[in-house]
Design an enzyme around this catalytic site. Sequence first.
Site, PDB file in Angstrom:
ATOM      1  N   ASP A 133      -7.231  -1.166  -4.597  1.00  0.00           N
ATOM      2  CA  ASP A 133      -8.291  -0.756  -3.676  1.00  0.00           C
ATOM      3  C   ASP A 133      -9.172   0.320  -4.300  1.00  0.00           C
ATOM      4  O   ASP A 133     -10.392   0.323  -4.125  1.00  0.00           O
ATOM      5  CB  ASP A 133      -7.697  -0.243  -2.363  1.00  0.00           C
ATOM      6  CG  ASP A 133      -6.867  -1.292  -1.642  1.00  0.00           C
ATOM      7  OD1 ASP A 133      -7.129  -2.500  -1.809  1.00  0.00           O
ATOM      8  OD2 ASP A 133      -5.942  -0.890  -0.912  1.00  0.00           O
ATOM      9  N   ASP A 154       0.853  -1.188   0.000  1.00  0.00           N
ATOM     10  CA  ASP A 154       0.000   0.000   0.000  1.00  0.00           C
ATOM     11  C   ASP A 154       0.886   1.234   0.000  1.00  0.00           C
ATOM     12  O   ASP A 154       1.997   1.210   0.559  1.00  0.00           O
ATOM     13  CB  ASP A 154      -0.916   0.015   1.226  1.00  0.00           C
ATOM     14  CG  ASP A 154      -2.050  -1.000   1.137  1.00  0.00           C
ATOM     15  OD1 ASP A 154      -2.472  -1.310   0.011  1.00  0.00           O
ATOM     16  OD2 ASP A 154      -2.518  -1.457   2.188  1.00  0.00           O
TER      17      ASP A 154
END
Length: 172
Positions: free
Chosen positions: A139, A121
């Site tokens: 995401d 991330d």
Amino acid sequence: MAKTKSGLSFLWLSVLAFALDLFTKYLVVQKFELYESVNILPIFNLTYVRNYGAAFSFLADHDGWQKYFFIVLAIGISLMLMYFLKKNTADQKLQNSAYALIIGGALANMVDRTYHGFVVDFLDFYWDIYHYPVFNIADVAICIGAGLLMIDAFKSEKKKIQDKQAEKSGQK
């Protein structure tokens, strides 16, 4: 009889989301040290973190079984959505785009989880001392897909109501 094009024609969107996500994660892993952060805007950093769980690090603090659970879940959901795409016609653009984006995002995070054992991330939005959980392009694709499904559901419901009203006014 002419064969109608199915929603599978939208899988190019899955490939795009998948490739863009894995490419950006590759760049982050190559160029950043773990937890390194670069300020881009007053509310946004690029910050390399590892997520061993799912959304918002859900189940991240368990002993590793969750990795396999999320891999199986991503495959299962992707297969189900591909089935829905096959059943849909190509003119169901919102729903097909939504399914394709969710498939691309789910499979990209699954590949990351399979290869690294975690998901990379790096998109870090914040205000003052309050940080939104760090996330990635996969995401974003999944969230846009979910949003498109909600829009499609509202549009479908509105159309049903309009059709019922038209039917009633035609009967009088």
